[in-house]
Design a protein around this motif. Structure first.
Motif, PDB file in Angstrom:
ATOM      1  N   ALA A 125       0.956  -1.222   0.106  1.00  0.00           N
ATOM      2  CA  ALA A 125       0.183   0.038  -0.097  1.00  0.00           C
ATOM      3  C   ALA A 125       0.974   1.243  -0.077  1.00  0.00           C
ATOM      4  O   ALA A 125       1.689   1.511   0.754  1.00  0.00           O
ATOM      5  CB  ALA A 125      -1.031  -0.149   1.352  1.00  0.00           C
ATOM      6  N   LEU A 126       0.648   1.991  -0.991  1.00  0.00           N
ATOM      7  CA  LEU A 126       1.456   3.347  -1.310  1.00  0.00           C
ATOM      8  C   LEU A 126       0.631   4.357  -1.129  1.00  0.00           C
ATOM      9  O   LEU A 126      -0.751   4.384  -1.558  1.00  0.00           O
ATOM     10  CB  LEU A 126       2.356   3.324  -2.598  1.00  0.00           C
ATOM     11  CG  LEU A 126       3.352   2.357  -2.609  1.00  0.00           C
ATOM     12  CD1 LEU A 126       3.823   2.493  -3.869  1.00  0.00           C
ATOM     13  CD2 LEU A 126       4.533   2.620  -1.351  1.00  0.00           C
ATOM     14  N   GLU A 127       1.076   5.555  -0.830  1.00  0.00           N
ATOM     15  CA  GLU A 127       0.132   6.972  -0.926  1.00  0.00           C
ATOM     16  C   GLU A 127       0.362   7.478  -2.474  1.00  0.00           C
ATOM     17  O   GLU A 127       1.401   7.501  -3.240  1.00  0.00           O
ATOM     18  CB  GLU A 127       0.957   8.004  -0.104  1.00  0.00           C
ATOM     19  CG  GLU A 127       1.011   7.489   1.448  1.00  0.00           C
ATOM     20  CD  GLU A 127       1.921   8.353   2.104  1.00  0.00           C
ATOM     21  OE1 GLU A 127       1.507   9.276   2.933  1.00  0.00           O
ATOM     22  OE2 GLU A 127       3.000   8.193   2.055  1.00  0.00           O
ATOM     23  N   ASP A 128      -0.735   7.902  -2.665  1.00  0.00           N
ATOM     24  CA  ASP A 128      -0.816   8.846  -4.017  1.00  0.00           C
ATOM     25  C   ASP A 128      -0.377  10.205  -3.876  1.00  0.00           C
ATOM     26  O   ASP A 128      -1.214  11.023  -3.491  1.00  0.00           O
ATOM     27  CB  ASP A 128      -1.935   8.795  -4.813  1.00  0.00           C
ATOM     28  CG  ASP A 128      -2.007   9.274  -6.201  1.00  0.00           C
ATOM     29  OD1 ASP A 128      -0.912   9.857  -6.531  1.00  0.00           O
ATOM     30  OD2 ASP A 128      -3.043   9.167  -6.914  1.00  0.00           O
ATOM     31  N   HIS A 147      -2.566   2.096  -4.573  1.00  0.00           N
ATOM     32  CA  HIS A 147      -2.314   3.609  -4.289  1.00  0.00           C
ATOM     33  C   HIS A 147      -3.500   4.144  -3.426  1.00  0.00           C
ATOM     34  O   HIS A 147      -4.814   4.141  -3.998  1.00  0.00           O
ATOM     35  CB  HIS A 147      -1.948   4.511  -5.300  1.00  0.00           C
ATOM     36  CG  HIS A 147      -0.517   4.309  -6.105  1.00  0.00           C
ATOM     37  ND1 HIS A 147      -0.302   2.899  -6.652  1.00  0.00           N
ATOM     38  CD2 HIS A 147       0.581   4.768  -5.720  1.00  0.00           C
ATOM     39  CE1 HIS A 147       1.031   3.080  -6.884  1.00  0.00           C
ATOM     40  NE2 HIS A 147       1.310   3.972  -6.443  1.00  0.00           N
ATOM     41  N   VAL A 148      -3.282   4.738  -2.331  1.00  0.00           N
ATOM     42  CA  VAL A 148      -4.538   5.169  -1.575  1.00  0.00           C
ATOM     43  C   VAL A 148      -4.585   6.837  -1.257  1.00  0.00           C
ATOM     44  O   VAL A 148      -3.310   7.385  -1.651  1.00  0.00           O
ATOM     45  CB  VAL A 148      -4.567   4.574   0.008  1.00  0.00           C
ATOM     46  CG1 VAL A 148      -4.613   3.165  -0.053  1.00  0.00           C
ATOM     47  CG2 VAL A 148      -3.317   5.080   0.746  1.00  0.00           C
ATOM     48  N   ASP A 149      -5.450   7.144  -1.060  1.00  0.00           N
ATOM     49  CA  ASP A 149      -5.694   8.850  -0.889  1.00  0.00           C
ATOM     50  C   ASP A 149      -4.671   9.191   0.541  1.00  0.00           C
ATOM     51  O   ASP A 149      -4.968   8.531   1.433  1.00  0.00           O
ATOM     52  CB  ASP A 149      -6.892   9.405  -0.697  1.00  0.00           C
ATOM     53  CG  ASP A 149      -6.990  10.634  -0.476  1.00  0.00           C
ATOM     54  OD1 ASP A 149      -6.038  11.484  -0.244  1.00  0.00           O
ATOM     55  OD2 ASP A 149      -8.093  11.139  -0.567  1.00  0.00           O
ATOM     56  N   SER A 157       1.825   4.767   8.203  1.00  0.00           N
ATOM     57  CA  SER A 157       1.890   3.592   7.626  1.00  0.00           C
ATOM     58  C   SER A 157       0.682   2.634   7.823  1.00  0.00           C
ATOM     59  O   SER A 157       0.382   2.111   6.954  1.00  0.00           O
ATOM     60  CB  SER A 157       3.250   2.836   7.533  1.00  0.00           C
ATOM     61  OG  SER A 157       3.293   2.371   8.941  1.00  0.00           O
ATOM     62  N   ARG A 158       0.347   2.573   9.037  1.00  0.00           N
ATOM     63  CA  ARG A 158      -0.910   1.589   9.511  1.00  0.00           C
ATOM     64  C   ARG A 158      -2.222   2.123   8.967  1.00  0.00           C
ATOM     65  O   ARG A 158      -3.044   1.440   8.646  1.00  0.00           O
ATOM     66  CB  ARG A 158      -0.808   1.528  11.000  1.00  0.00           C
ATOM     67  CG  ARG A 158       0.283   0.836  11.666  1.00  0.00           C
ATOM     68  CD  ARG A 158       0.029   0.828  13.217  1.00  0.00           C
ATOM     69  NE  ARG A 158      -1.096  -0.064  13.564  1.00  0.00           N
ATOM     70  CZ  ARG A 158      -1.507   0.005  15.034  1.00  0.00           C
ATOM     71  NH1 ARG A 158      -0.826   0.646  15.955  1.00  0.00           N
ATOM     72  NH2 ARG A 158      -2.567  -0.480  15.352  1.00  0.00           N
ATOM     73  N   ASN A 159      -2.488   3.517   8.982  1.00  0.00           N
ATOM     74  CA  ASN A 159      -3.583   4.042   8.247  1.00  0.00           C
ATOM     75  C   ASN A 159      -3.419   3.813   6.786  1.00  0.00           C
ATOM     76  O   ASN A 159      -4.628   3.655   6.278  1.00  0.00           O
ATOM     77  CB  ASN A 159      -3.714   5.652   8.666  1.00  0.00           C
ATOM     78  CG  ASN A 159      -3.787   5.932   9.914  1.00  0.00           C
ATOM     79  OD1 ASN A 159      -4.594   5.122  10.739  1.00  0.00           O
ATOM     80  ND2 ASN A 159      -3.128   7.087  10.626  1.00  0.00           N
ATOM     81  N   ILE A 160      -2.505   4.062   6.313  1.00  0.00           N
ATOM     82  CA  ILE A 160      -2.318   3.460   4.723  1.00  0.00           C
ATOM     83  C   ILE A 160      -2.523   1.875   4.463  1.00  0.00           C
ATOM     84  O   ILE A 160      -3.495   1.643   3.439  1.00  0.00           O
ATOM     85  CB  ILE A 160      -0.931   3.975   4.179  1.00  0.00           C
ATOM     86  CG1 ILE A 160      -0.825   5.433   4.176  1.00  0.00           C
ATOM     87  CG2 ILE A 160      -0.703   3.480   2.910  1.00  0.00           C
ATOM     88  CD1 ILE A 160       0.814   5.771   4.170  1.00  0.00           C
ATOM     89  N   ARG A 209      -6.500   1.616   4.907  1.00  0.00           N
ATOM     90  CA  ARG A 209      -7.312   2.151   3.523  1.00  0.00           C
ATOM     91  C   ARG A 209      -7.024   1.391   2.401  1.00  0.00           C
ATOM     92  O   ARG A 209      -7.973   1.040   1.478  1.00  0.00           O
ATOM     93  CB  ARG A 209      -6.714   3.408   3.255  1.00  0.00           C
ATOM     94  CG  ARG A 209      -6.900   4.793   4.217  1.00  0.00           C
ATOM     95  CD  ARG A 209      -6.868   5.976   3.871  1.00  0.00           C
ATOM     96  NE  ARG A 209      -6.980   7.066   5.047  1.00  0.00           N
ATOM     97  CZ  ARG A 209      -6.765   8.432   4.720  1.00  0.00           C
ATOM     98  NH1 ARG A 209      -6.287   8.841   3.603  1.00  0.00           N
ATOM     99  NH2 ARG A 209      -6.965   9.122   5.671  1.00  0.00           N
ATOM    100  N   ALA A 210      -5.955   0.628   2.332  1.00  0.00           N
ATOM    101  CA  ALA A 210      -5.737  -0.337   1.228  1.00  0.00           C
ATOM    102  C   ALA A 210      -6.387  -1.525   1.275  1.00  0.00           C
ATOM    103  O   ALA A 210      -7.031  -2.056   0.358  1.00  0.00           O
ATOM    104  CB  ALA A 210      -4.230  -0.723   0.903  1.00  0.00           C
ATOM    105  N   ARG A 211      -6.809  -2.023   2.684  1.00  0.00           N
ATOM    106  CA  ARG A 211      -7.614  -3.017   2.917  1.00  0.00           C
ATOM    107  C   ARG A 211      -8.936  -2.653   2.385  1.00  0.00           C
ATOM    108  O   ARG A 211      -9.538  -3.825   1.848  1.00  0.00           O
ATOM    109  CB  ARG A 211      -7.613  -3.456   4.432  1.00  0.00           C
ATOM    110  CG  ARG A 211      -6.303  -4.035   4.796  1.00  0.00           C
ATOM    111  CD  ARG A 211      -6.315  -4.060   6.298  1.00  0.00           C
ATOM    112  NE  ARG A 211      -5.438  -4.944   7.108  1.00  0.00           N
ATOM    113  CZ  ARG A 211      -4.938  -4.893   8.532  1.00  0.00           C
ATOM    114  NH1 ARG A 211      -6.024  -3.976   9.256  1.00  0.00           N
ATOM    115  NH2 ARG A 211      -4.203  -5.459   8.952  1.00  0.00           N
TER     116      ARG A 211
END
Length: 412
Positions: free
Chosen positions: A275-278, A321-323, A364-367, A370-372
């Protein structure tokens, strides 16, 4: 998937002179073709070929294939310019930067890369030799060197064109390879969240922190040295500046490759996705003081994201990629959002439940969460087949604007 394998040529002085003359002729021809394309407003390959092919071939003593590649290179350059203008990467329509980019023909540098196909270039990989066309005739015994793994990839998967490149007097060929991808893991057991930053280049949801302080110190030192040498401006200073060109970029690229390799290997080993940030458009949104701007603009998060994406495709690991909005202000335990919870660059203290954690690990846990959720809703892997164009603003990542930038400043 397509990968570019770089090999270093080892030409004799006579061969190097022929290669240099070839690049110069091809790029002078490309600049002339570009002027015709701009004046006639013809930027499609076959239409432009009718206008320029004969003269470009005769005037610069180009072979038939070389002349066609010069024209195609020019058309590709205008297509890229059009895409960047449309995406807003060169400013708003009507702005000074936009007018400068769109209001004149493209000019090619003398050392710009030149594409070669199999009619102009043949490989003898076992002997580590290439036969390559030049304006002085065909050079049939040019030596090259490469890493054993790169050489194996070249032998097995080379397809399509190769680019001739000259950097600081050294010659390279960038060969296009069609490397098979592993089957995508469509049912990951979880996601490995990656928080990208300046002080800590990458922090995983497992708690592993890949710090960037050493790299930032090197960048500050290199920046100071460049300033001193530029002010001095003696022949010796200019020689030292030339010698140090791209040294910082090569170091950062190497670090990003190592981080990406480690992250993908860990996700593959544990059957997880990534899971990565955009962070597209982050530089346009952030407002910083002048001493902090160089640090932000040298942050190579886009390159690291590309490296993770292509290595993940090769390994069959899903990438989402997540917000990134408010990931640094949200408590990973209770979900409470509060700016005050981000006490410092490194510390997160939830104002609601009292949860305390490293700020980047909390992000990173929030990311990961969101990916889940995205994957549960049916999202697909967003690892691109080719490096994407830089995009304009997505979500807002607030934590970069102040605390990260201050902690990455020269005072550290």
């Amino acid at each position: 998937m397509k990968l570019a394998v770089q090999v270093k040529l080892e030409p004799t002085p006579a061969q190097a002179a022929a290669l240099e003359a070839t690049l110069r002729a091809c790029n002078e021809a490309a600049t002339w073709v570009s002027g015709v394309a701009f004046e006639q407003d013809v930027k499609r390959n076959f239409a432009l070929r009718e206008l320029t092919y004969g003269e470009a071939k005769e005037r610069w003593r180009l072979g038939a294939q070389a002349a066609q590649h010069v024209i195609k290179k020019t058309c590709d350059a205008y297509a890229t310019l059009k895409a960047n203008l449309k995406a807003g990467n060169l400013g708003r329509p009507g702005s000074k930067r936009y007018r400068q980019a769109a209001g004149k023909p493209i000019v090619f540098r003398r050392e710009s890369a030149q594409p070669y196909d199999d009619r102009m270039l043949s490989w003898q990989s076992g002997d580590r030799r290439v036969s390559i066309w030049t304006v002085a005739g065909r050079l049939k015994d040019v030596a090259f060197t490469a890493d054993e793994r790169q050489l194996a990839t070249l032998v097995l998967y080379r397809r399509g064109e190769s680019d001739l490149v000259c950097r600081d007097g050294m010659w390279f060929l960038l060969a296009t390879c069609e490397v098979p991808e592993a089957e995508l893991n469509t049912d990951p057991v979880d996601f490995l969240g990656i928080d990208l930053g300046i002080v800590n280049i990458a922090t995983t949801s497992d708690g592993e922190i890949m710090a960037g302080r050493a790299l930032n110190r090197i960048r500050v030192r290199e920046r100071g040295l460049r300033t001193k040498l530029q002010r001095k401006n003696t022949p010796s200073a200019r020689r030292r500046l030339k010698k140090r060109r791209r040294k910082e970029a090569r170091r950062a690229r190497g670090i990003n490759h190592k981080i990406a390799k480690h992250v993908v290997a860990e996700a593959e080993r544990t059957s997880r996705g990534i899971a990565l940030e955009d962070l597209g458009g982050i530089r346009a949104r952030v407002r910083l003081r002048k001493p902090q701007r160089a640090t932000l603009h040298s942050w190579s998060f886009h390159q690291l994201g590309q490296f993770i994406a292509y290595k993940a495709r090769r390994a069959g690991v899903a990438v989402v990629h997540v917000d990134p909005a408010y990931t640094s202000r949200t408590c990973a335990e209770c979900g409470h959002v509060d700016k005050a919870s981000r006490v410092s660059q490194a510390r997160f203290e939830c104002r609601s439940c009292g949860f305390v954690d490293h700020a980047d690990r909390n992000g990173s846990r929030n990311i990961r969460a969101r990916a889940r959720e995205l994957w549960r809703r049916g999202a697909e892997s967003t690892a691109p087949a080719l490096p994407p164009q830089r995009r304009g603003g997505a979500g807002r990542k607030r934590s970069i604007t102040a605390s990260d930038a201050r902690c990455a400043s020269p005072a550290i």
